[in-house]
Scaffold this motif. Sequence first.
Motif, PDB file in Angstrom:
ATOM      1  N   ILE A  93      18.701  19.791   0.575  1.00 57.36           N
ATOM      2  CA  ILE A  93      18.086  20.546  -0.521  1.00 57.36           C
ATOM      3  C   ILE A  93      17.304  19.586  -1.412  1.00 57.36           C
ATOM      4  CG2 ILE A  93      18.494  22.060  -2.496  1.00 57.36           C
ATOM      5  CD1 ILE A  93      21.121  22.859  -1.296  1.00 57.36           C
ATOM      6  N   PHE A 112      15.370  24.099  -7.706  1.00 59.58           N
ATOM      7  CA  PHE A 112      15.807  23.769  -6.357  1.00 59.58           C
ATOM      8  C   PHE A 112      15.042  24.541  -5.298  1.00 59.58           C
ATOM      9  CE2 PHE A 112      19.458  20.986  -6.805  1.00 59.58           C
ATOM     10  CZ  PHE A 112      19.693  21.077  -8.160  1.00 59.58           C
ATOM     11  N   GLY A 113      14.799  23.862  -4.202  1.00 54.60           N
ATOM     12  CA  GLY A 113      14.245  24.528  -3.040  1.00 54.60           C
ATOM     13  C   GLY A 113      15.318  25.327  -2.331  1.00 54.60           C
ATOM     14  N   PRO A 114      14.930  26.137  -1.360  1.00 53.54           N
ATOM     15  CA  PRO A 114      15.886  26.997  -0.654  1.00 53.54           C
ATOM     16  C   PRO A 114      16.740  26.251   0.362  1.00 53.54           C
ATOM     17  CG  PRO A 114      13.704  27.307   0.234  1.00 53.54           C
ATOM     18  CD  PRO A 114      13.541  26.393  -0.958  1.00 53.54           C
ATOM     19  N   GLY A 115      16.409  24.996   0.618  1.00 51.56           N
ATOM     20  CA  GLY A 115      17.212  24.204   1.548  1.00 51.56           C
ATOM     21  C   GLY A 115      16.690  24.241   2.974  1.00 51.56           C
ATOM     22  N   ARG A 117      18.308  23.650   6.849  1.00 54.65           N
ATOM     23  CA  ARG A 117      19.511  23.409   7.645  1.00 54.65           C
ATOM     24  C   ARG A 117      19.128  22.634   8.893  1.00 54.65           C
ATOM     25  NH1 ARG A 117      24.252  24.424   6.997  1.00 54.65           N
ATOM     26  NH2 ARG A 117      23.858  26.031   5.433  1.00 54.65           N
TER      27      ARG A 117
ATOM     28  N   TYR B  35      25.101  26.424 -11.861  1.00 52.66           N
ATOM     29  CA  TYR B  35      24.243  26.943 -10.810  1.00 52.66           C
ATOM     30  C   TYR B  35      25.041  27.874  -9.913  1.00 52.66           C
ATOM     31  CZ  TYR B  35      20.699  23.399 -11.830  1.00 52.66           C
ATOM     32  OH  TYR B  35      19.740  22.639 -12.430  1.00 52.66           O
ATOM     33  N   GLY B  40      24.546  29.559   2.338  1.00 55.20           N
ATOM     34  CA  GLY B  40      23.437  29.050   3.120  1.00 55.20           C
ATOM     35  C   GLY B  40      22.084  29.076   2.421  1.00 55.20           C
ATOM     36  N   ARG B  41      22.099  29.248   1.128  1.00 53.17           N
ATOM     37  CA  ARG B  41      20.837  29.337   0.395  1.00 53.17           C
ATOM     38  C   ARG B  41      20.731  28.213  -0.637  1.00 53.17           C
ATOM     39  NH1 ARG B  41      19.222  34.763   0.938  1.00 53.17           N
ATOM     40  NH2 ARG B  41      17.254  34.150  -0.001  1.00 53.17           N
ATOM     41  N   GLY B  42      19.579  28.183  -1.316  1.00 48.74           N
ATOM     42  CA  GLY B  42      19.383  27.197  -2.356  1.00 48.74           C
ATOM     43  C   GLY B  42      20.135  27.555  -3.630  1.00 48.74           C
ATOM     44  N   LEU B  43      19.947  26.748  -4.629  1.00 49.58           N
ATOM     45  CA  LEU B  43      20.654  26.936  -5.894  1.00 49.58           C
ATOM     46  C   LEU B  43      19.797  27.698  -6.901  1.00 49.58           C
ATOM     47  CD1 LEU B  43      22.227  24.493  -4.612  1.00 49.58           C
ATOM     48  CD2 LEU B  43      22.803  23.895  -6.946  1.00 49.58           C
ATOM     49  N   VAL B  44      20.462  28.503  -7.676  1.00 45.75           N
ATOM     50  CA  VAL B  44      19.811  29.237  -8.750  1.00 45.75           C
ATOM     51  C   VAL B  44      20.388  28.755 -10.070  1.00 45.75           C
ATOM     52  CG1 VAL B  44      19.466  31.491  -9.802  1.00 45.75           C
ATOM     53  CG2 VAL B  44      19.396  31.244  -7.307  1.00 45.75           C
TER      54      VAL B  44
END
Lengths: 121, 112
Positions: A93, A112-115, A117, B35, B40-44
């Motif tokens: 991330i 933050f980006g979505p990451g 995998r 946060y 499996g997703r990014g951080l908010v």
Amino acid sequence: GAVVSQHPSWVICKSGTSVKIECRSLDFQATTMFWYRQFPKQSLMLMATSNEGSKATYEQGVEKDKFLINHASLTLSTLTVTSAHPEDSSFYICSARDQTSGSFFSYNEQFFGPGTRLTVL
Amino acid sequence: SQQGEEDPQALSIQEGENATMNCSYKTSINNLQWYRQNSGRGLVHLILIRSNEREKHSGRLRVTLDTSKKSSSLLITASRAADTASYFCATALDNYGQNFVFGPGTRLSVLP
């Protein structure tokens, strides 16, 4: 709010190959971007701080020759995992600070980006 | 190195109940942020509280900070199934986010 994108969102590669992950700030400029790694059910661990126009700063224990970071513009940082091995499989991330906002307080929020995998077979 | 530590590590509640998560840290901080991360997703980013603040509200979220105890809490009121996620606290040691350390997180499950 500020948007950070990552590409690709997921990648599967063979052991020994190199993988490049892009992190872009879409509507703001980011002198500094951060790269994190997150293993399943664990927290984010900061790997390195990416500085536009200069060398990245790596956290202790992170191999700089294995995780190459390039921050060539104010909106793009790339992380290249060289000679990837199965133990490098993780969720990567990136984040960026909005350097252009006039608010002092924006310096404290990272977007933050979505990451991405990464799975190394 | 990890600085923030959340508890509980996992929390399961019924929809409509309140959820409280705690975060402790070890060194002096400039600010603390919470946060949310869906699987499996990014951080908010949820909320930021500065070291000179004691409480902040944002919608159904309430964050407190006790610098004497080096701890913070996140309260989600009237929880919904959509609140199911992992919640992380992150401490910033300076104004510029150069030292930004995440806690291990709390996995919240809100059952319908």
